[in-house]
Scaffold this motif. Structure first.
Motif, short mmCIF file in Angstrom:
data_model
loop_
_atom_site.label_atom_id
_atom_site.label_comp_id
_atom_site.label_asym_id
_atom_site.label_seq_id
_atom_site.Cartn_x
_atom_site.Cartn_y
_atom_site.Cartn_z
N LYS A 37 35.39 55.16 34.60
CA LYS A 37 36.77 54.67 34.70
C LYS A 37 37.81 55.77 34.50
O LYS A 37 38.99 55.56 34.78
N LYS A 65 36.67 46.37 35.90
CA LYS A 65 37.90 46.69 36.66
C LYS A 65 37.78 48.03 37.40
O LYS A 65 38.75 48.79 37.50
N SER A 67 37.13 49.68 41.00
CA SER A 67 37.17 49.33 42.42
C SER A 67 35.91 49.80 43.14
O SER A 67 35.50 50.95 43.00
N HIS A 325 40.29 44.01 26.84
CA HIS A 325 39.58 42.85 27.39
C HIS A 325 40.13 41.53 26.88
O HIS A 325 39.77 40.47 27.39
#
Length: 546
Positions: A37, A65, A67, A325
């Protein structure tokens, strides 16, 4: 998908998990997601994995999260082999036969055993045999089970016939011997029950391993053909043999836990023996090694295997926060989870979660995780010290007979609760609502993630006094308050009880420790990884030039 972007990607993460592994439960994967990330890793990552892990991998990436357009995924095959689906069904079938038993083997049963033992060898060499071996294995297992049932019915019928005989019969010495033999036979039946269970499991795992090997060979060939991959990162030494990878390799060795607690792994399963064998082979390869603590570098690599210290790099974990989260009220998150996932449980589906007070331990069920001692210390708190709290675990207790039997025997099934395979949102909510997080592990390769996860949600922790923890906690007072001897039930209970009654004080005392970990952002850690990858690739390239 932008091909220009993917030509820039140079790091291939190889995830070689078996068909039976849930990716969402792998702690290694959570560490990787934290790296992927970061901006430093953006557009530099290719993930290579077996076809059966594709769907799970996409789900894990989306939940984190990340992509899917930023990462290229290389699969061993386009379509999951039919054999994987078939063997998954057979594997479940075999597990149902755990409690089955066979008596002394006759010639026919010996022939069946001989055939079943050769199936994996033929299946590995020929695809037709691979397909055929699945139903044959099922048929053999069914025949063995039928023989067992027949013999048990015959034994019961004989016993009833003797009981129904009228009058008092004289017991002769030969009959006394028969009764003694029956007792011995029953003992042998228990032994046979264990043997057949182990034999069936071993056979299935052997076949699974041959399928894995075939698929991973395809995967490695695809990696070797890719010109835009400069280096491969294998995140665990037990996953696969790295010798056939023709790219420079960095191999992570989080720990070699059976060196630390050999008696916990004394049962020689195929899975254990295969993992140990793979680790030893990989340590002898030319791969550069990476671990998470100085203790593992010295005690697990240099001392026992005489590995050159220059071949090993230590990169400690970054700080793990769960705050991102938690988008909604934690109680509402847990109530939604209760409605969707616990509706089948007559007790938990109706439990008033807002009033639940509980201790929390997030971990899979593994021998060195020391869950039994945690449950024993919890039982002491509940039954002898009258501290009315629950214990919530994230491991699946039903898959471990010793744990599940202990819970039932001690009538703890309504107090020790398993929330298995939970999403990050629920993990964050549980950490925030817990009175205290507990980590009783006998060993970890790096400082436990559970501390930062709990603290980031406002919850203090108590944990085992083990080497990687002592590396980071220098404050003697804090050591005395939050660390316990993981082998001592009373000591575990004492530290938990103090934490329950002094929650806020412990939380404040742990603040400097958490702030120390906050200095290690994942961007900083990602930079250390990239530097090590680049150094390894450059060193490998230079060696080929010379």
């Amino acid at each position: 998908m932008d091909e220009a972007i993917f030509m820039k990607q140079k790091i291939c993460i190889v995830l070689a998990y078996s068909p039976t592994n849930l990716l969402s439960n792998q702690g290694i994967l959570r560490l990787l997601l934290s790296l992927v990330k970061t901006e430093k890793f953006r557009n530099r990552i290719v993930i290579a994995t077996a076809c059966w892990s594709h769907r799970q991998l996409k789900e894990v990436l989306l939940e984190a999260k990340i992509s899917l357009t930023d990462i290229e995924i290389i699969l061993s095959s386009r379509v999951q082999p039919l054999t994987i689906t078939l063997f998954s069904i057979i594997y479940k079938f075999y597990n149902r036969l755990k409690r089955k038993n066979i008596n002394k083997k006759g010639r026919f049963q010996q022939a069946l055993t001989k055939i079943s033992s050769h199936l994996p060898k033929f299946a590995a060499k020929n695809f037709i045999f691979l397909i055929i071996s699945t139903p044959i294995s099922a048929i053999i297992c069914t025949i063995k089970a039928t023989i067992l049932i027949y013999k048990q019915i015959k034994l019961v019928a004989t016993k009833k016939l003797k009981l129904n005989n009228s009058g008092t019969q004289q017991v002769y010495p030969s009959e006394k011997k028969t009764k003694k033999d029956k007792i011995l036979k029953k003992l042998k039946n228990v032994k046979n029950k264990l043997q057949i269970t182990k034999s069936i499991k071993l056979h299935i795992k052997t076949i699974y391993n041959h399928i894995k090997t075939s698929e991973f060979e395809k995967l490695i060939k695809k990696i070797n053909r890719r010109k835009n991959i400069d280096i491969c990162y294998v995140p665990a030494a037990f996953l696969l043999d790295v010798h056939s990878i023709k790219k420079p390799v960095v191999l992570a060795v989080p720990d070699i836990v059976f060196l630390e607690n050999p008696t916990l792994f004394i049962e020689e399963t195929y899975e254990n023996s295969y993992s140990h064998h793979t680790i030893k082979k990989n340590l002898a390869s030319k791969a550069s090694l990476l671990c998470y603590s100085d203790y593992v570098k010295t005690s697990h690599l240099i001392d026992p295997y005489k590995i050159n210290k220059d071949k090993i790099n230590v990169i400690k974990h970054g700080n793990t926060s769960l705050s991102q989260h938690l988008k909604n009220n934690p109680i509402e998150i847990l109530q939604q989870f209760q409605k969707e996932k616990l509706n089948h449980d007559t007790y938990l589906s109706n439990y008033h979660l807002p009033s639940m007070k509980f201790l929390f331990y997030s971990s899979q069920v593994r021998p060195h995780k020391n869950i039994l001692n945690l449950i024993k210390s919890y039982a002491l708190l509940l039954r002898r010290r009258f501290i009315n709290v629950k214990l919530i675990l994230t491991g699946n207790l039903e898959r471990n007979k010793e744990l599940s039997d202990y819970v039932l025997k001690n009538r703890l099934q309504y107090d020790v609760i398993s929330f298995y395979d939970i999403p990050d949102e629920v993990l964050a909510a549980l950490n925030q609502c817990a009175i205290c997080a507990v980590n009783p592990s006998l060993f970890e390769g790096g400082f436990p993630f559970t501390f930062s996860e709990a603290y980031s949600m406002g919850t203090p922790s108590v944990m085992s006094r083990i080497p990687v923890v002592l590396e980071e906690i220098e404050d003697k007072k804090l050591q005395e308050l939050m660390l316990f001897d993981p082998y001592n039930i009373e000591d575990i209970a004492d530290k938990i009880e103090w934490a329950i009654h002094n929650r806020e004080e412990l939380y404040q005392l742990q603040k400097p420790l958490y702030e120390k970990f906050m200095e290690r952002s994942w961007e900083k850690v990602a930079g250390e990884y990239l530097n090590y990858f680049d150094e390894t690739a450059a060193r490998e390239k230079a060696s080929h030039v010379h």
